[in-house]
Design an enzyme around this catalytic site. Structure first.
Site, mmCIF file in Angstrom:
data_model
loop_
_atom_site.group_PDB
_atom_site.id
_atom_site.type_symbol
_atom_site.label_atom_id
_atom_site.label_comp_id
_atom_site.label_asym_id
_atom_site.label_seq_id
_atom_site.Cartn_x
_atom_site.Cartn_y
_atom_site.Cartn_z
ATOM 1 N N HIS A 470 1.104 -1.211 -0.320
ATOM 2 C CA HIS A 470 -0.140 -0.106 -0.054
ATOM 3 C C HIS A 470 1.117 1.624 -0.427
ATOM 4 C CE1 HIS A 470 -3.425 2.769 0.968
ATOM 5 N NE2 HIS A 470 -2.398 3.498 1.526
ATOM 6 N N GLU A 471 1.792 1.524 1.348
ATOM 7 C CA GLU A 471 2.534 2.655 0.741
ATOM 8 C C GLU A 471 3.265 2.608 -0.226
ATOM 9 O OE1 GLU A 471 1.820 4.760 2.930
ATOM 10 O OE2 GLU A 471 0.741 3.637 3.944
ATOM 11 N N HIS A 474 1.950 4.251 -3.534
ATOM 12 C CA HIS A 474 1.820 6.162 -3.169
ATOM 13 C C HIS A 474 2.899 6.606 -3.412
ATOM 14 C CE1 HIS A 474 -1.316 7.191 -0.250
ATOM 15 N NE2 HIS A 474 -1.518 6.107 0.652
ATOM 16 N N HIS A 477 3.030 7.084 -6.401
ATOM 17 C CA HIS A 477 2.904 8.156 -6.989
ATOM 18 C C HIS A 477 4.094 9.269 -7.170
ATOM 19 C CE1 HIS A 477 -1.700 10.142 -6.538
ATOM 20 N NE2 HIS A 477 -0.966 10.878 -8.071
#
Length: 683
Positions: A470-471, A474, A477
């Site tokens: 999940h991290e 980020h 991105h």
């Protein structure tokens, strides 16, 4: 002297990585003072121009300004989040009102606002490129939203409110960290921790040794209400002690009590919203998010709460049935849920998730899971840079390269928990990408995995594997956003869109070729058995009543606090009673299913950037679930699919309306049905 301060001279390290080895706490405040002055001078130079505003003499100059302040800020706040020594905390407390005042001096500058507004009023006649046009629109909207159009008296009050709020949110975080450390549970006997793995016991023994408690065991608390160990500890009293400590954080009547702090935060946020012309803080926040209004948020949360509570009640009955069949039955309580959930999972799916840890060795998950998925999808590669150091010895630095070998940026990983690190997991940027400034990104991922004793492998839970993927979503991105103007760099998007890319990246956890590569037994190298994988897939919606309910409960508490009017927020409010009333209103007042965060340790909304915005995770998950369907329909883990996702979504950063970017990628607006199916919430 300036030359003696490493924050005030250009770093010679690759990508502009700060020279953390040379930076000491005493360097920060003088560097901020210089940076504030430099930024103020740059803004003054823009507003003193006598010629009429143009895109070049106003917007470009505005984007060029503040580079030193941004560099110093990102360097400092990376440390204050992940290695907050007492000295760093004291600096942050001093800095909070100064940062707020400086921000207001820019956002509320009448002369600057006039120049931006003038450009905005003639936007159709300027012949701007799409990113340039959107830059004018966003600066005008953000300055208006911040209060630039208010009169001088209102601006003065607004500035006072903002400074006080900055101090309060810093205090909230400091209190929470201190009380979390104080409430770490000390166990005298290894038998009290029966059910933990050898690695978990090693981490607990090491945590005790670090506190001078040789021969004992210390279990530190996670940010959220529950704790991973609750699913395996056989001693019911041990489970009770852990959950009780977790739920009591910052509400014990001691120096770290956050109840008065959070109530003042709520009052001042409500007053500020009224000053800016909004009925509540929630109305103020959502007006500049994709949701648009609190009503839209409440509609989604209510729609999901009813089936979530219903499913949680069914799950509760199944757990109680197991307990009732035991020799000494008892009524299920919150600290029993995770333990008996694993028993039901074992009975219904023949699956013991707690036994999976030997297949999730951290280094293999990182290299052959997280990095491999990114390489397969986007063609990027990772090389560890042992010659570069981060802000703490645990931090690892990786150089990221594009498929053509060109440099993309740096990725820093800080995996382990420590007393000086705030709870939870997060991504942040140290350097932002910008064509205008000629900079490439440096991004950081922080987790809070217990660190085993030296020589022991780090074995992750499935939840920790999910957090790592999940991290890293980020991080992708932040690495991929390719924009001209720093205002749009990285994850600088609407708050209720920012979780979307990270949630999408979770899909690769169980993608067959990725799972087969990283899920290998730490001792034998054997892959995770296929029947176990099938059982994991079959149980995907299992316990989603609980998981959805605890999340929605926290989201509703956030909305309840921040939907208060200024008059309502001015009353003296009992925090416990307020939470109970809010949860009852939406049917999530089941004491066996506690909210994921209670108010006094709800850092996301009272010291982080998610005030009136914790709904963002489920809001973004609508897009995420719909995107996962697209990948499955179009061949999954392919370079073609990765390139489309990178170019049309991740790569645009904040330079385009996010829902427009989503429609460009998907070919239509998102649909909610995939989310309902995923969470078992269909009618």
């Amino acid at each position: 002297m300036v030359n003696d301060n490493p924050l005030l001279v250009p770093t010679v390290l690759p990508y502009g990585l700060p020279d953390y080895a040379a930076i000491h706490p005493e360097h920060y405040l003088p560097a901020f003072e210089q940076a504030f002055a430099a930024h103020a001078a740059e803004i003054s130079a823009i507003t003193r121009v006598r010629s009429m505003p143009t895109f070049e003499n106003t917007m470009v100059r505005l984007e060029e300004s503040g580079k030193l302040l941004g560099d110093v800020s990102r360097t400092f706040y990376t440390v204050s989040s992940a290695d907050a020594t007492t000295e760093i905390q004291e600096i942050e407390e001093q800095l909070a009102p100064l940062m707020s005042a400086h921000h207001d001096s820019i956002e509320l500058d009448s002369a600057l606002f006039w120049r931006v507004k003038t450009l905005h009023d003639q936007l159709d006649d300027l012949g701007l490129e799409p990113e340039q046009r959107y830059l004018v629109e966003r600066h005008f909207r953000e300055m208006t939203h911040a209060g630039a159009g208010l009169d001088d008296d209102a601006k003065e009050r607004l500035t006072t409110l903002n400074q006080r709020l900055s101090t309060l949110t810093t205090t909230f975080e400091k209190n929470l960290l201190a009380d979390t450390n104080d409430l770490a549970i000390v166990f005298e006997d290894e038998a009290e921790l029966d059910g933990l793995t050898e690695g978990e016991l090693s981490a607990a023994a090491q945590a005790a040794a670090d506190r001078g408690l040789e021969g004992k065991f210390v279990v530190t608390l996670t940010l959220f209400t529950g704790h991973p160990y609750l699913s395996t500890l056989t001693d019911r009293e041990s489970r009770r002690r852990i959950l009780e400590a977790s739920r009591s954080r910052a509400s014990r009547g001691n120096a770290n009590d956050n109840r008065d702090v959070l109530q003042e935060i709520v009052r001042l946020r409500a007053e500020r919203a009224a000053l800016l012309g909004y009925d509540s803080h929630a109305a103020y926040i959502t007006s500049d998010e994709t949701a648009g209004s609190p009503e839209a948020v409440h509609e989604l949360l209510r729609r999901l709460a009813v089936p979530a509570a219903r499913n949680a009640a069914r799950e509760q009955a199944a757990l109680q049935a197991i307990i009732d069949a035991e020799p000494q039955p008892f009524a299920l309580e919150a600290h029993d849920w995770a333990f008996y959930t694993e028993k039901v999972r074992a009975a219904e799916y023949d699956l013991d998730r707690t036994a999976l840890r030997p297949w999730f060795e951290a280094e293999r998950v990182l290299q052959d899971g997280v990095f491999r998925a990114a390489t397969e999808l986007y063609g990027i590669t990772f090389t560890e840079r042992h010659d570069l150091r981060g802000y703490h010895p645990d931090v690892r630095v990786f150089e990221v390269n594009d498929p053509d070998g060109g440099s993309l940026g740096l990725f820093l990983l800080d995996l382990y928990t420590r007393d000086a690190k705030r709870g939870g997991a997060w991504m942040n940027s140290i350097v932002l990408q910008s064509r205008l400034r000629g900079t490439q990104p440096i991004v950081v991922n922080n987790l809070n995995v217990p660190k085993p004793a030296a020589g022991r492998p780090t074995l992750l839970t499935l939840d920790e594997v999910t957090t790592l993927f999940h991290e890293f979503g980020h991080a992708l991105h932040g690495l991929f956003a390719t924009v001209t103007y720093p205002h749009f760099a990285g994850t600088n998007v609407f708050r209720d869109f920012v979780e979307f890319p990270s949630q999408v990246n979770e899909m690769w956890i169980f993608w067959p070729e990725i799972l087969d590569a990283y899920a290998r037994h730490v001792d034998t190298g054997e892959p995770l058995p296929h029947d176990v994988v099938d059982k994991l897939s079959a149980s995907e919606a299992f316990n989603q009543g609980f998981a959805t309910s605890e999340y929605l409960g926290a989201s509703w508490i956030d909305q309840a606090w921040h939907s208060l009017s200024a008059e309502e927020a001015a009353a003296d409010i009992d925090v416990v009673a307020f939470e109970a009333s809010a949860l009852a209103e939406v049917g999530l007042d089941n004491p066996v299913v506690p909210t994921r965060y209670s108010s006094t340790y709800f850092a996301h909304v009272f010291s982080g950037g998610y005030s009136a915005g914790y709904y963002s995770y489920i809001w973004s998950e609508v897009l995420d679930a719909d995107t996962v369907e697209w990948f499955r329909e179009n061949g999954g883990l392919t370079r073609e699919n990765g390139q489309r996702f990178r170019e049309r979504l991740l790569g645009v950063g904040g330079s385009k309306d996010p829902l427009e970017a989503y429609r460009d990628f998907r070919g239509r607006a998102a649909e909610i049905e995939p989310l309902l199916k995923r969470r078992g919430l269909e009618s």
